[in-house]
Design a protein around this motif. Structure first.
Motif, PDB file in Angstrom:
ATOM      1  N   HIS A  27      36.163  43.081  38.502  1.00  0.00           N
ATOM      2  CA  HIS A  27      34.723  42.702  38.879  1.00  0.00           C
ATOM      3  C   HIS A  27      34.478  42.031  37.732  1.00  0.00           C
ATOM      4  O   HIS A  27      33.580  42.611  37.155  1.00  0.00           O
ATOM      5  CB  HIS A  27      33.959  43.762  39.497  1.00  0.00           C
ATOM      6  N   ARG A  29      32.208  40.227  35.502  1.00  0.00           N
ATOM      7  CA  ARG A  29      30.839  39.683  35.873  1.00  0.00           C
ATOM      8  C   ARG A  29      30.093  39.213  34.537  1.00  0.00           C
ATOM      9  O   ARG A  29      30.290  40.252  33.550  1.00  0.00           O
ATOM     10  CB  ARG A  29      29.704  40.520  36.746  1.00  0.00           C
ATOM     11  N   THR A  67      42.665  31.418  41.931  1.00  0.00           N
ATOM     12  CA  THR A  67      42.976  32.668  42.441  1.00  0.00           C
ATOM     13  C   THR A  67      44.504  32.599  43.027  1.00  0.00           C
ATOM     14  O   THR A  67      44.951  31.596  43.261  1.00  0.00           O
ATOM     15  CB  THR A  67      42.030  33.055  43.776  1.00  0.00           C
ATOM     16  N   GLY A 101      38.997  37.508  44.151  1.00  0.00           N
ATOM     17  CA  GLY A 101      37.715  37.716  44.231  1.00  0.00           C
ATOM     18  C   GLY A 101      36.792  36.375  44.138  1.00  0.00           C
ATOM     19  O   GLY A 101      37.485  35.568  43.679  1.00  0.00           O
ATOM     20  N   GLU A 102      35.644  36.577  44.464  1.00  0.00           N
ATOM     21  CA  GLU A 102      34.670  35.583  44.114  1.00  0.00           C
ATOM     22  C   GLU A 102      34.700  35.383  42.723  1.00  0.00           C
ATOM     23  O   GLU A 102      34.666  35.889  41.776  1.00  0.00           O
ATOM     24  CB  GLU A 102      33.284  35.727  44.539  1.00  0.00           C
ATOM     25  N   SER A 104      32.088  34.912  40.916  1.00  0.00           N
ATOM     26  CA  SER A 104      30.922  35.581  40.492  1.00  0.00           C
ATOM     27  C   SER A 104      31.390  37.471  40.187  1.00  0.00           C
ATOM     28  O   SER A 104      30.483  37.935  39.407  1.00  0.00           O
ATOM     29  CB  SER A 104      29.605  35.750  41.399  1.00  0.00           C
ATOM     30  N   SER A 105      32.506  37.572  40.692  1.00  0.00           N
ATOM     31  CA  SER A 105      33.139  39.014  40.520  1.00  0.00           C
ATOM     32  C   SER A 105      34.478  39.010  40.723  1.00  0.00           C
ATOM     33  O   SER A 105      35.093  39.718  41.595  1.00  0.00           O
ATOM     34  CB  SER A 105      32.271  39.939  41.716  1.00  0.00           C
ATOM     35  N   ARG A 106      35.210  38.537  39.527  1.00  0.00           N
ATOM     36  CA  ARG A 106      36.632  38.335  39.777  1.00  0.00           C
ATOM     37  C   ARG A 106      37.374  39.359  39.245  1.00  0.00           C
ATOM     38  O   ARG A 106      36.942  40.037  37.998  1.00  0.00           O
ATOM     39  CB  ARG A 106      36.785  36.975  38.825  1.00  0.00           C
TER      40      ARG A 106
END
Length: 203
Positions: A27, A29, A67, A101-102, A104-106
């Motif tokens: 995550h 960020r 991704t 993940g997105e 914004s939160s990879r």
């Protein structure tokens, strides 16, 4: 099983797949991961840190921008500092990067071995573990009002006893709220929980 136990169990699955070590940033960020785990050789970790490679690493750049999964040998991004060749000199000859993940939160993971390329089957298994790590470590979208108040009063510089008086609760109740917030934020200390809550704009 608690979330921390689930994370430990998944890392135990990952370790034998990476005979030369691994790095997992969960995550990411605001350019920093919520949690980081790595088993790369200490000499490589020290060298990597000394040379600020995280800012230049094509594997990290690939993981942030895309991704999926790829072998290090297939990364098509420039490596002007020769980081992948430098890694090979430290025993990290073959590797795989997994990202999920997105944006914004990879979550980005790198696994390495010295003897051969990872097979497609191994990459699929690794990807599954990394995806499960990403999901089990999902940070909270919200904290309760009581948890936010507890973090805020401590962030303002109050000690436990004084903070409890400010909130009109017992010191043990304040500590219980802080403990709950720490668990949700995967923080070992209240100071770490405060910083993470600020990073995620929860307080």
């Amino acid at each position: 099983m608690s979330r921390n136990q689930a994370i430990d169990s998944l890392l135990d699955e990952l370790e034998p797949m990476a005979s030369a070590g691994y790095f997992v940033g969960l995550h990411i960020r605001f350019a920093a991961p919520l949690l980081t785990f790595q088993t790369y050789p200490q000499a490589w970790s020290d060298h990597y840190t000394r040379n600020a490679y995280a800012l230049r690493d094509p594997m990290i750049a690939w993981g942030i921008s895309r991704t999926g999964a790829t072998r290090w040998s297939d990364i098509d991004l420039p490596d002007p500092f020769g980081i992948l060749k430098d890694a090979a000199r430290h025993g990290l000859v073959y590797g795989v990067c997994v990202s999920c993940g997105e944006i914004s939160s990879r979550t980005v993971a790198g696994l390495a071995r010295a003897d051969r390329e990872f097979t497609d089957e191994e990459i699929a298994a690794i990807s599954g573990v990394v995806l499960r790590l990403h999901h089990v470590s999902q940070p909270p979208d919200t904290l309760t009002k009581a948890e936010i108040e507890a973090l805020r009063v401590l962030a303002s510089g109050e000690r436990y006893a004084a903070g409890a008086v400010v909130l009109g609760i017992s010191e043990s109740a304040l500590k219980a709220r802080l403990s709950s917030a720490r668990k949700k934020l995967f923080a070992r200390t209240s100071a770490e929980a405060i910083q993470r809550a600020k990073d995620y704009r929860l307080i």
